[in-house]
Design a protein around this motif. Structure first.
Motif, PDB file in Angstrom:
ATOM      1  N   PHE A 206     -11.779 -50.299 -79.453  1.00 14.87           N
ATOM      2  CA  PHE A 206     -12.552 -49.585 -80.465  1.00 14.87           C
ATOM      3  C   PHE A 206     -13.810 -50.375 -80.854  1.00 14.87           C
ATOM      4  O   PHE A 206     -14.903 -49.815 -80.958  1.00 14.87           O
ATOM      5  CB  PHE A 206     -11.679 -49.333 -81.693  1.00 14.87           C
ATOM      6  N   LEU A 207     -13.651 -51.682 -81.060  1.00 10.48           N
ATOM      7  CA  LEU A 207     -14.816 -52.510 -81.401  1.00 10.48           C
ATOM      8  C   LEU A 207     -15.815 -52.554 -80.242  1.00 10.48           C
ATOM      9  O   LEU A 207     -17.039 -52.499 -80.462  1.00 10.48           O
ATOM     10  CB  LEU A 207     -14.354 -53.929 -81.749  1.00 10.48           C
ATOM     11  N   TYR A 208     -15.308 -52.632 -79.021  1.00 15.58           N
ATOM     12  CA  TYR A 208     -16.206 -52.622 -77.859  1.00 15.58           C
ATOM     13  C   TYR A 208     -16.934 -51.290 -77.752  1.00 15.58           C
ATOM     14  O   TYR A 208     -18.120 -51.232 -77.397  1.00 15.58           O
ATOM     15  CB  TYR A 208     -15.406 -52.897 -76.593  1.00 15.58           C
ATOM     16  N   GLY A 209     -16.233 -50.173 -78.071  1.00 15.17           N
ATOM     17  CA  GLY A 209     -16.881 -48.867 -78.040  1.00 15.17           C
ATOM     18  C   GLY A 209     -17.990 -48.753 -79.077  1.00 15.17           C
ATOM     19  O   GLY A 209     -19.038 -48.140 -78.819  1.00 15.17           O
ATOM     20  N   ILE A 210     -17.773 -49.338 -80.264  1.00 12.94           N
ATOM     21  CA  ILE A 210     -18.816 -49.307 -81.294  1.00 12.94           C
ATOM     22  C   ILE A 210     -20.048 -50.095 -80.840  1.00 12.94           C
ATOM     23  O   ILE A 210     -21.193 -49.663 -81.050  1.00 12.94           O
ATOM     24  CB  ILE A 210     -18.254 -49.862 -82.620  1.00 12.94           C
ATOM     25  N   GLN A 211     -19.796 -51.247 -80.204  1.00 11.66           N
ATOM     26  CA  GLN A 211     -20.911 -52.084 -79.774  1.00 11.66           C
ATOM     27  C   GLN A 211     -21.715 -51.448 -78.640  1.00 11.66           C
ATOM     28  O   GLN A 211     -22.929 -51.657 -78.529  1.00 11.66           O
ATOM     29  CB  GLN A 211     -20.389 -53.455 -79.323  1.00 11.66           C
ATOM     30  N   MET A 272     -25.466 -32.935 -81.321  1.00  7.18           N
ATOM     31  CA  MET A 272     -24.785 -34.223 -81.185  1.00  7.18           C
ATOM     32  C   MET A 272     -23.680 -34.325 -82.229  1.00  7.18           C
ATOM     33  O   MET A 272     -23.861 -33.937 -83.383  1.00  7.18           O
ATOM     34  CB  MET A 272     -25.780 -35.376 -81.382  1.00  7.18           C
ATOM     35  N   TRP A 273     -22.538 -34.869 -81.815  1.00  8.19           N
ATOM     36  CA  TRP A 273     -21.426 -35.169 -82.720  1.00  8.19           C
ATOM     37  C   TRP A 273     -21.058 -36.636 -82.556  1.00  8.19           C
ATOM     38  O   TRP A 273     -20.909 -37.141 -81.429  1.00  8.19           O
ATOM     39  CB  TRP A 273     -20.197 -34.308 -82.412  1.00  8.19           C
ATOM     40  N   ASP A 274     -20.929 -37.296 -83.663  1.00  7.30           N
ATOM     41  CA  ASP A 274     -20.553 -38.710 -83.658  1.00  7.30           C
ATOM     42  C   ASP A 274     -19.047 -38.838 -83.895  1.00  7.30           C
ATOM     43  O   ASP A 274     -18.507 -38.233 -84.825  1.00  7.30           O
ATOM     44  CB  ASP A 274     -21.314 -39.459 -84.757  1.00  7.30           C
ATOM     45  N   LEU A 275     -18.377 -39.615 -83.052  1.00  6.08           N
ATOM     46  CA  LEU A 275     -16.931 -39.827 -83.146  1.00  6.08           C
ATOM     47  C   LEU A 275     -16.654 -41.224 -83.687  1.00  6.08           C
ATOM     48  O   LEU A 275     -16.449 -42.172 -82.939  1.00  6.08           O
ATOM     49  CB  LEU A 275     -16.263 -39.631 -81.782  1.00  6.08           C
ATOM     50  N   VAL A 276     -16.706 -41.361 -84.986  1.00  5.11           N
ATOM     51  CA  VAL A 276     -16.372 -42.603 -85.695  1.00  5.11           C
ATOM     52  C   VAL A 276     -17.217 -43.776 -85.212  1.00  5.11           C
ATOM     53  O   VAL A 276     -16.793 -44.926 -85.292  1.00  5.11           O
ATOM     54  CB  VAL A 276     -14.864 -42.933 -85.558  1.00  5.11           C
ATOM     55  N   GLY A 277     -18.377 -43.498 -84.677  1.00  3.96           N
ATOM     56  CA  GLY A 277     -19.261 -44.562 -84.251  1.00  3.96           C
ATOM     57  C   GLY A 277     -18.915 -45.190 -82.925  1.00  3.96           C
ATOM     58  O   GLY A 277     -19.669 -46.034 -82.417  1.00  3.96           O
ATOM     59  N   ALA A 278     -17.785 -44.807 -82.315  1.00  7.92           N
ATOM     60  CA  ALA A 278     -17.378 -45.406 -81.048  1.00  7.92           C
ATOM     61  C   ALA A 278     -17.740 -44.540 -79.849  1.00  7.92           C
ATOM     62  O   ALA A 278     -17.768 -45.021 -78.716  1.00  7.92           O
ATOM     63  CB  ALA A 278     -15.866 -45.652 -81.038  1.00  7.92           C
ATOM     64  N   ALA A 279     -18.034 -43.262 -80.053  1.00  5.29           N
ATOM     65  CA  ALA A 279     -18.393 -42.358 -78.958  1.00  5.29           C
ATOM     66  C   ALA A 279     -19.151 -41.182 -79.559  1.00  5.29           C
ATOM     67  O   ALA A 279     -19.148 -40.954 -80.779  1.00  5.29           O
ATOM     68  CB  ALA A 279     -17.149 -41.875 -78.210  1.00  5.29           C
ATOM     69  N   LYS A 280     -19.818 -40.439 -78.671  1.00  6.99           N
ATOM     70  CA  LYS A 280     -20.590 -39.267 -79.089  1.00  6.99           C
ATOM     71  C   LYS A 280     -20.380 -38.145 -78.101  1.00  6.99           C
ATOM     72  O   LYS A 280     -20.085 -38.368 -76.921  1.00  6.99           O
ATOM     73  CB  LYS A 280     -22.079 -39.604 -79.186  1.00  6.99           C
ATOM     74  N   VAL A 281     -20.531 -36.913 -78.601  1.00  4.98           N
ATOM     75  CA  VAL A 281     -20.445 -35.723 -77.766  1.00  4.98           C
ATOM     76  C   VAL A 281     -21.766 -34.990 -77.865  1.00  4.98           C
ATOM     77  O   VAL A 281     -22.250 -34.703 -78.967  1.00  4.98           O
ATOM     78  CB  VAL A 281     -19.287 -34.805 -78.213  1.00  4.98           C
ATOM     79  N   ALA A 282     -22.362 -34.708 -76.709  1.00  5.90           N
ATOM     80  CA  ALA A 282     -23.638 -33.993 -76.656  1.00  5.90           C
ATOM     81  C   ALA A 282     -23.424 -32.626 -76.028  1.00  5.90           C
ATOM     82  O   ALA A 282     -22.717 -32.499 -75.018  1.00  5.90           O
ATOM     83  CB  ALA A 282     -24.665 -34.784 -75.848  1.00  5.90           C
ATOM     84  N   PHE A 299     -19.273 -46.362 -74.090  1.00  6.46           N
ATOM     85  CA  PHE A 299     -19.366 -47.575 -73.285  1.00  6.46           C
ATOM     86  C   PHE A 299     -20.687 -47.654 -72.520  1.00  6.46           C
ATOM     87  O   PHE A 299     -20.738 -47.990 -71.330  1.00  6.46           O
ATOM     88  CB  PHE A 299     -18.192 -47.680 -72.313  1.00  6.46           C
ATOM     89  N   GLY A 300     -21.767 -47.281 -73.202  1.00  7.68           N
ATOM     90  CA  GLY A 300     -23.102 -47.467 -72.652  1.00  7.68           C
ATOM     91  C   GLY A 300     -23.561 -46.444 -71.640  1.00  7.68           C
ATOM     92  O   GLY A 300     -24.584 -46.662 -70.971  1.00  7.68           O
TER      93      GLY A 300
END
Length: 318
Positions: A206-211, A272-282, A299-300
């Motif tokens: 989760f932390l890696y996904g946020i970064q 765009m939808w933000d998923l708790v800052g760890a992922a996004k849906v476009a 993950f970039g």
């Protein structure tokens, strides 16, 4: 019944007779071969010239599991490793009075022959032992497991018929139950270990996904639509996947023209939808082709997910 001397008892039968003569040397045990009315070669066990058992048997063997002498009436498997029979002599040398039917593990022929030779050797002759270990063979554990499973199956069949279970069948049921309990304990330990690994790995992921979560500006709708139009996201074995540099070049050109026309006629809408800052849906909606495409950013990178058809609607004034 016709007695015959043309056939000799099998190595297993000879080993069983030698065993009986060893533990009961004064009882006068012997084996006789005869031909039945159906032409089968059967063997009789006699004690002091009195027949033991009601009929003849395919073989008389020494059960390695119980040390009882058993008259084999049938074989369970094609290779004759296991059979069914009647106990003739108990492990202590007493004659069995109950005609108890059991499942018997057939001793290997070479082992039976060696046992017969050892029992027939004069007492003053020293026994030569091989230098290598003749302990358990390579198939010993597997054969034991197969034997326990077969005994347990026989026990369940006997229980269903309402018959009384033998000592060997009771032991197989107990061993099978212990095995199931052990397997359950091992499964619980593995499940607990995997759960602990998941508990530790999820926060790190989760932390890696946020970064590494991509930004909204990194998503290029036209570029992603062109990749979809030219089949970039299709698997290699898909029939619509371009093959060769010529087909790829043509698909790239067609995708560019199609995307520019589709987005130029009626435009496109991006959500765009933000998923708790760890992922996004476009989501990209293209009304001119009645399609809506979805991407997940994590993950970039942006990964194409799916495309669905939408109902045509009136163009929204900007």
């Amino acid at each position: 019944m016709a007695l015959t001397s043309d056939y000799q008892p099998s190595a297993r039968t000879e080993a069983a007779i030698h065993h009986l003569k060893k533990i009961k040397p004064t009882d006068g045990y012997s084996a006789e071969i005869y031909l039945s009315s159906a032409g089968r070669r059967l063997v009789l066990l006699r004690r002091r010239n009195v027949q033991l058992g009601d009929t003849g048997f395919d073989e008389i063997v020494l059960d390695p599991d119980t040390e009882c002498v058993v008259g084999v009436t049938s074989y369970i498997d094609p290779v004759k490793k296991f059979g069914r029979g009647v106990v003739l002599v108990e492990s202590n040398g007493d004659v069995c009075r109950s005609n108890r039917e059991v499942r018997v593990t057939m001793p290997p022929i070479d082992t039976a022959a060696k046992r017969g030779v050892r029992n027939n050797r004069p007492k003053n002759t020293p026994e030569r032992r091989p230098q290598h270990n003749e302990g358990r063979g390579a198939g010993g554990p597997a054969q034991s497991i197969n034997g326990v499973s077969a005994d347990a199956a026989d026990a369940m069949a006997a229980f269903a018929r309402g018959e009384r279970l033998s000592e060997q069948q009771n032991r197989a049921v107990v061993l099978l139950g212990l095995g199931l309990i052990g397997a359950t304990i091992i499964f619980k330990v593995l499940a607990s270990a995997l759960f602990m690994i998941w508990i530790l790995a999820f926060p790190l992921a989760f932390l890696y996904g946020i970064q590494t979560c991509p930004t909204n500006d990194s998503f290029d709708p036209k570029k992603e639509l062109k990749r979809v139009m030219r089949g970039h996201n299709l698997p290699e074995d898909h029939p619509d996947k371009p093959k060769g540099w010529v087909a790829e070049g043509v698909a790239r050109a067609v995708a560019t023209v199609t995307t520019e026309l589709a987005t130029g006629i009626s435009g496109y809408e991006v959500e765009m939808w933000d998923l708790v800052g760890a992922a996004k849906v476009a989501t990209v909606r293209v009304p001119s082709i009645n399609a809506e495409c979805y991407w997940v950013g994590a993950f970039g990178r942006w990964t194409y997910v799916m495309q669905r058809d939408i109902e045509p609607r009136a163009r929204v004034e900007r």
